[in-house]
Design an enzyme around this catalytic site. Structure first.
Site, PDB file in Angstrom:
ATOM      1  N   HIS A 207       0.527  -1.227  -0.282  1.00  0.00           N
ATOM      2  CA  HIS A 207       0.207  -0.401  -0.350  1.00  0.00           C
ATOM      3  C   HIS A 207       0.447   1.593   0.114  1.00  0.00           C
ATOM      4  CE1 HIS A 207       0.683  -0.216   3.811  1.00  0.00           C
ATOM      5  NE2 HIS A 207       0.543   1.221   4.314  1.00  0.00           N
TER       6      HIS A 207
HETATM    7  N1  UDP Z   1      -3.555  -5.033   8.717  1.00  0.00           N
HETATM    8  C1  UDP Z   1      -5.191  -5.099   8.752  1.00  0.00           C
HETATM    9  N2  UDP Z   1      -6.363  -5.688   7.933  1.00  0.00           N
HETATM   10  C2  UDP Z   1      -5.111  -5.527   6.479  1.00  0.00           C
HETATM   11  C3  UDP Z   1      -3.294  -5.256   6.077  1.00  0.00           C
HETATM   12  C4  UDP Z   1      -3.198  -4.711   7.429  1.00  0.00           C
HETATM   13  O1  UDP Z   1      -5.508  -5.517   9.883  1.00  0.00           O
HETATM   14  O2  UDP Z   1      -5.988  -6.472   5.821  1.00  0.00           O
HETATM   15  C5  UDP Z   1      -3.193  -4.148  10.046  1.00  0.00           C
HETATM   16  C6  UDP Z   1      -1.824  -4.394  10.028  1.00  0.00           C
HETATM   17  O3  UDP Z   1      -2.033  -6.042  10.725  1.00  0.00           O
HETATM   18  C7  UDP Z   1      -1.138  -3.860  10.496  1.00  0.00           C
HETATM   19  C8  UDP Z   1      -1.792  -2.864  10.450  1.00  0.00           C
HETATM   20  O4  UDP Z   1      -2.931  -2.752   9.776  1.00  0.00           O
HETATM   21  O5  UDP Z   1      -1.455  -4.019  12.076  1.00  0.00           O
HETATM   22  C9  UDP Z   1      -0.336  -2.298   9.704  1.00  0.00           C
HETATM   23  O6  UDP Z   1      -1.205  -0.868   9.103  1.00  0.00           O
HETATM   24  P1  UDP Z   1      -1.048  -0.836   7.008  1.00  0.00           P
HETATM   25  O7  UDP Z   1      -0.244  -1.772   7.158  1.00  0.00           O
HETATM   26  O8  UDP Z   1      -1.682   0.040   6.801  1.00  0.00           O
HETATM   27  O9  UDP Z   1       0.023   0.551   8.063  1.00  0.00           O
HETATM   28  P2  UDP Z   1       1.821   1.098   8.353  1.00  0.00           P
HETATM   29  O10 UDP Z   1       1.984   0.127   9.221  1.00  0.00           O
HETATM   30  O11 UDP Z   1       2.747   0.608   7.279  1.00  0.00           O
HETATM   31  O12 UDP Z   1       1.753   2.307   8.229  1.00  0.00           O
END
Ligand code: UDP
Length: 357
Positions: A207
């Site tokens: 993403h």
């Molecule tokens: N996550 C979730 N469902 C999804 C994809 C990710 O619950 O379909 C959770 C994942 O387990 C983690 C968090 O969302 O705890 C991460 O979010 P994201 O990847 O959007 O953001 P980043 O961590 O890169 O800021």
């Protein structure tokens, strides 16, 4: 102590759920402002429902805009909430536009800011997340760092001499996994629903703008996934933004994807997968919490401890590199033996600090 928490994106809901529980236990009065950055059901509401996060007191519905327009509108609307509610502190999490808007609105009104996940750096100033986190750190009063590396990053940038306090409290994502993992059996049946119990699968998320906004990178990643899926099933809960860009550019996945999933389903996928492949920050750590190897679809990571521990490889967005790293990673055992991210009491430490502020 009256706290206004400004949040708006998926990882912030997960972190805030854990800290909100600790606030409640410590008698801290919290009001939640949801900026609306992530709004659709599987990216937002499901987290409030299943993780028992107090419902937002303010729902701003600001989404789908360019960075400038989104941050600007958030800034204006958060400011009016703060003027009305007059909190003692504003809490922000991570590195999104909601984080920057919340901290900027508060600091201009001389309301102290507490930043959770302070001090993380990718050293890549073209990433919107890097800009948001550096600016937020600089105007925060309490800097809650998840790792020693984050503390060192702040010290190198001279934060020791600024009017702020650096606190190494551990990572609230680890607290969250410890708490919610115990409830998995009764809260998720995704393995049965998708019939994933019989053969190994790779869990993938994509993403980050650096991959989705660059068609060459996205195409290289998709080619690697198509090749992997011929031998090992790929499970890809697809972010709506990534889905839109794939469709617009006619980049074809040879397998079906699923909608973004709730947190319990995500933990269940993590528990049962063979390996993780992602450009997400949070998922890199969660892979480690579940003793799974992670291939990171980026050139750099804020979570350098994972690379040093030999449980994560940076594979960029290069088809050949991804495929050869995938084969090698299958042989690598991962143990979650060391406490790289604290002892599961980060949220309590944050609540204690705010309680005595
Ligand atoms: N996550 C979730 N469902 C999804 C994809 C990710 O619950 O379909 C959770 C994942 O387990 C983690 C968090 O969302 O705890 C991460 O979010 P994201 O990847 O959007 O953001 P980043 O961590 O890169 O800021």
């Amino acid at each position: 102590m009256r706290v206004v928490t400004v949040l708006g994106a998926r990882p912030q809901f997960i972190k805030a759920a854990t800290v909100s529980r600790a606030f409640k236990d410590s008698g801290i009065d919290e009001l939640i402002v949801h900026t609306g950055q992530h709004f659709d059901r599987n990216m937002s509401n499901v987290f409030f429902e299943e993780m028992d996060i107090p419902l937002p007191h303010y729902q701003l519905e600001i989404s789908g805009l360019s960075h400038g327009a989104m941050t600007g509108r958030m800034l204006e609307q958060v400011e009016s909430v703060l003027l009305k509610e007059k909190p003692n502190m504003v809490m922000v999490y991570g590195d999104t536009n909601s984080t920057l808007a919340g901290s900027l609105a508060a600091s201009k009104l001389h309301i102290p800011v507490a930043h959770v996940e302070a001090g993380l750096r990718s050293f890549e100033m073209r990433m919107p997340e890097e800009i948001n986190r550096i600016l937020t750190d600089r105007i925060s009063k309490l800097l809650f760092c998840p790792t020693d590396t984050a503390v060192q990053n702040l010290k190198k940038e001279g934060f020791d001499s600024f009017d702020c306090e650096i606190i190494q409290c551990g990572d609230v994502m680890y607290d969250a996994v410890l708490h919610y993992r115990k409830l998995l059996g009764e809260r998720s049946n995704i393995i049965e629903t998708l019939d994933l119990g019989k053969s190994p699968f790779v869990l993938v998320t994509i993403h980050r703008a650096e991959n989705t906004d660059d068609v060459t990178r996205l195409t290289e990643i998709v080619e690697a996934l198509n090749a992997i899926n011929r031998k090992t099933k790929v499970v890809l809960p697809l972010h709506p933004r990534t889905r839109g860009i794939l469709e617009k550019n006619n980049i074809k996945l040879d397998f079906s994807t699923i909608e973004p999933v709730g947190y319990f389903d995500m933990l269940s996928l993590l528990e049962n997968c063979e390996m993780v492949m992602t450009d997400s920050g949070g998922l890199q750590k969660e892979a480690y919490f579940f003793s799974k190897y992670c291939l990171t679809l980026r050139e750099q990571t804020e979570w350098v401890e994972l690379i040093e521990a030999g449980v994560n490889s940076l594979v960029a967005a290069d088809t050949d590199k991804i495929l050869s790293a995938f084969e090698k990673a299958k042989q690598k055992p991962v143990t979650h033996a060391t406490q790289l991210y604290g002892d599961g009491t980060a949220a309590q430490k944050i609540a204690q600090k705010l309680g005595s502020f």
